[in-house]
Design an enzyme around this catalytic site. Sequence first.
Site, PDB file in Angstrom:
ATOM      1  N   LYS A   9      42.243  31.055  43.901  1.00 16.70           N
ATOM      2  CA  LYS A   9      41.277  32.187  44.261  1.00 16.70           C
ATOM      3  C   LYS A   9      40.115  32.549  45.636  1.00 16.70           C
ATOM      4  O   LYS A   9      40.604  31.993  45.903  1.00 16.70           O
ATOM      5  CB  LYS A   9      40.149  32.002  43.374  1.00 16.70           C
ATOM      6  CG  LYS A   9      40.733  31.966  41.839  1.00 16.70           C
ATOM      7  CD  LYS A   9      39.705  31.393  40.708  1.00 16.70           C
ATOM      8  CE  LYS A   9      40.388  31.479  39.672  1.00 16.70           C
ATOM      9  NZ  LYS A   9      39.009  30.948  38.304  1.00 16.70           N
ATOM     10  N   TYR A  49      40.802  40.429  33.734  1.00 18.78           N
ATOM     11  CA  TYR A  49      40.304  39.658  33.629  1.00 18.78           C
ATOM     12  C   TYR A  49      39.783  40.560  32.100  1.00 18.78           C
ATOM     13  O   TYR A  49      38.019  40.661  31.889  1.00 18.78           O
ATOM     14  CB  TYR A  49      38.521  39.036  34.240  1.00 18.78           C
ATOM     15  CG  TYR A  49      39.613  37.813  34.896  1.00 18.78           C
ATOM     16  CD1 TYR A  49      39.496  36.575  34.533  1.00 18.78           C
ATOM     17  CD2 TYR A  49      39.847  37.993  35.899  1.00 18.78           C
ATOM     18  CE1 TYR A  49      40.427  35.886  35.049  1.00 18.78           C
ATOM     19  CE2 TYR A  49      40.490  37.511  37.079  1.00 18.78           C
ATOM     20  CZ  TYR A  49      40.408  35.862  36.519  1.00 18.78           C
ATOM     21  OH  TYR A  49      40.894  34.416  37.505  1.00 18.78           O
ATOM     22  N   PHE A  57      28.860  36.722  32.655  1.00 15.97           N
ATOM     23  CA  PHE A  57      29.514  36.248  33.616  1.00 15.97           C
ATOM     24  C   PHE A  57      30.842  37.526  34.384  1.00 15.97           C
ATOM     25  O   PHE A  57      30.929  37.615  35.814  1.00 15.97           O
ATOM     26  CB  PHE A  57      29.848  34.847  34.118  1.00 15.97           C
ATOM     27  CG  PHE A  57      31.153  34.520  32.968  1.00 15.97           C
ATOM     28  CD1 PHE A  57      32.616  35.112  33.341  1.00 15.97           C
ATOM     29  CD2 PHE A  57      31.154  33.681  31.928  1.00 15.97           C
ATOM     30  CE1 PHE A  57      33.838  35.250  32.876  1.00 15.97           C
ATOM     31  CE2 PHE A  57      32.476  33.671  31.369  1.00 15.97           C
ATOM     32  CZ  PHE A  57      33.781  34.257  31.901  1.00 15.97           C
ATOM     33  N   THR A  91      37.974  24.101  32.902  1.00 16.67           N
ATOM     34  CA  THR A  91      37.088  25.658  34.314  1.00 16.67           C
ATOM     35  C   THR A  91      36.213  25.078  34.952  1.00 16.67           C
ATOM     36  O   THR A  91      35.972  25.326  36.075  1.00 16.67           O
ATOM     37  CB  THR A  91      37.401  26.541  32.906  1.00 16.67           C
ATOM     38  OG1 THR A  91      37.818  26.880  32.371  1.00 16.67           O
ATOM     39  CG2 THR A  91      36.287  27.891  33.335  1.00 16.67           C
ATOM     40  N   ARG A 102      40.697  20.367  40.156  1.00 23.16           N
ATOM     41  CA  ARG A 102      39.111  21.486  39.930  1.00 23.16           C
ATOM     42  C   ARG A 102      38.143  20.309  40.137  1.00 23.16           C
ATOM     43  O   ARG A 102      37.064  21.191  40.897  1.00 23.16           O
ATOM     44  CB  ARG A 102      39.203  22.929  38.994  1.00 23.16           C
ATOM     45  CG  ARG A 102      39.715  23.885  38.789  1.00 23.16           C
ATOM     46  CD  ARG A 102      39.834  24.055  37.397  1.00 23.16           C
ATOM     47  NE  ARG A 102      40.074  26.211  37.095  1.00 23.16           N
ATOM     48  CZ  ARG A 102      40.699  26.287  36.126  1.00 23.16           C
ATOM     49  NH1 ARG A 102      41.149  25.333  34.846  1.00 23.16           N
ATOM     50  NH2 ARG A 102      40.903  27.657  36.528  1.00 23.16           N
ATOM     51  N   ASN A 112      36.274  28.409  41.504  1.00 23.02           N
ATOM     52  CA  ASN A 112      36.530  26.922  40.597  1.00 23.02           C
ATOM     53  C   ASN A 112      38.343  27.297  41.104  1.00 23.02           C
ATOM     54  O   ASN A 112      39.532  26.215  40.390  1.00 23.02           O
ATOM     55  CB  ASN A 112      37.240  27.146  39.400  1.00 23.02           C
ATOM     56  CG  ASN A 112      37.477  28.239  38.291  1.00 23.02           C
ATOM     57  OD1 ASN A 112      37.669  28.948  39.235  1.00 23.02           O
ATOM     58  ND2 ASN A 112      37.947  27.965  37.398  1.00 23.02           N
ATOM     59  N   HIS A 115      43.160  30.015  39.183  1.00 26.43           N
ATOM     60  CA  HIS A 115      43.114  30.879  38.208  1.00 26.43           C
ATOM     61  C   HIS A 115      45.066  29.835  37.451  1.00 26.43           C
ATOM     62  O   HIS A 115      45.780  30.531  37.868  1.00 26.43           O
ATOM     63  CB  HIS A 115      43.390  32.008  37.348  1.00 26.43           C
ATOM     64  CG  HIS A 115      44.041  32.388  36.509  1.00 26.43           C
ATOM     65  ND1 HIS A 115      43.720  32.969  35.438  1.00 26.43           N
ATOM     66  CD2 HIS A 115      45.230  33.374  36.133  1.00 26.43           C
ATOM     67  CE1 HIS A 115      43.835  33.614  34.814  1.00 26.43           C
ATOM     68  NE2 HIS A 115      44.768  33.574  35.105  1.00 26.43           N
ATOM     69  N   GLU A 126      49.710  39.057  33.092  1.00 27.78           N
ATOM     70  CA  GLU A 126      49.372  39.100  33.839  1.00 27.78           C
ATOM     71  C   GLU A 126      51.332  38.359  35.036  1.00 27.78           C
ATOM     72  O   GLU A 126      50.387  39.085  36.198  1.00 27.78           O
ATOM     73  CB  GLU A 126      48.524  37.524  33.849  1.00 27.78           C
ATOM     74  CG  GLU A 126      47.598  37.242  32.905  1.00 27.78           C
ATOM     75  CD  GLU A 126      46.779  36.325  33.100  1.00 27.78           C
ATOM     76  OE1 GLU A 126      47.492  35.206  33.865  1.00 27.78           O
ATOM     77  OE2 GLU A 126      45.714  36.313  32.401  1.00 27.78           O
TER      78      GLU A 126
END
Length: 144
Positions: A9, A49, A57, A91, A102, A112, A115, A126
């Site tokens: 990320k 997502y 969130f 997570t 993480r 975090n 993914h 995905e």
Amino acid sequence: MERTLVMVKPDAVRRKQVGEVIRRFETAGLTIRALKMVCLDRRDAEGFYQVHRERPFFASFTQFMSSGPTVAMVLEGPEAISRVRQLMGATDPARAEPGTIRRDLATSIEQNVVHGSDSPESATYEIPYFFSALELCPYEREPN
Ligand code: CMP
């Protein structure tokens, strides 16, 4: 053999942790089947997502995911989905086991670091979100 979609990320790209994250997956024996850096715009992140669109969130998280480049890859191996999830940890980094990506590298539940697909159904959605069949290269990897 199973495939999973993994993203490093934008928080981890900014902190120069791309190599460290990939190293952990390679050392664990997973094969990199495809890999590229992409800049998601807000709509790309919302589409990827979309299962989370009702979550509180969602707006903040998709803004974060479109705040800079992301490194997307397809990892392959026996039980790749669950093995990647074990290596990533929970997570929320505060709840992740010591030694997981993480726990070691992430700063918050939103930012975090990484993914990974959570099920074969998610991986089926995905992987083609980022990669065409042409980009999923077959090759023989040397044993660890
Ligand atoms: P990921 O595995 O990419 O899937 C959905 C993401 O939403 C998750 O990792 C987190 O980065 C983010 N997320 C999950 N729960 C929260 C939360 N409570 N607050 C902010 N972001 C979250």
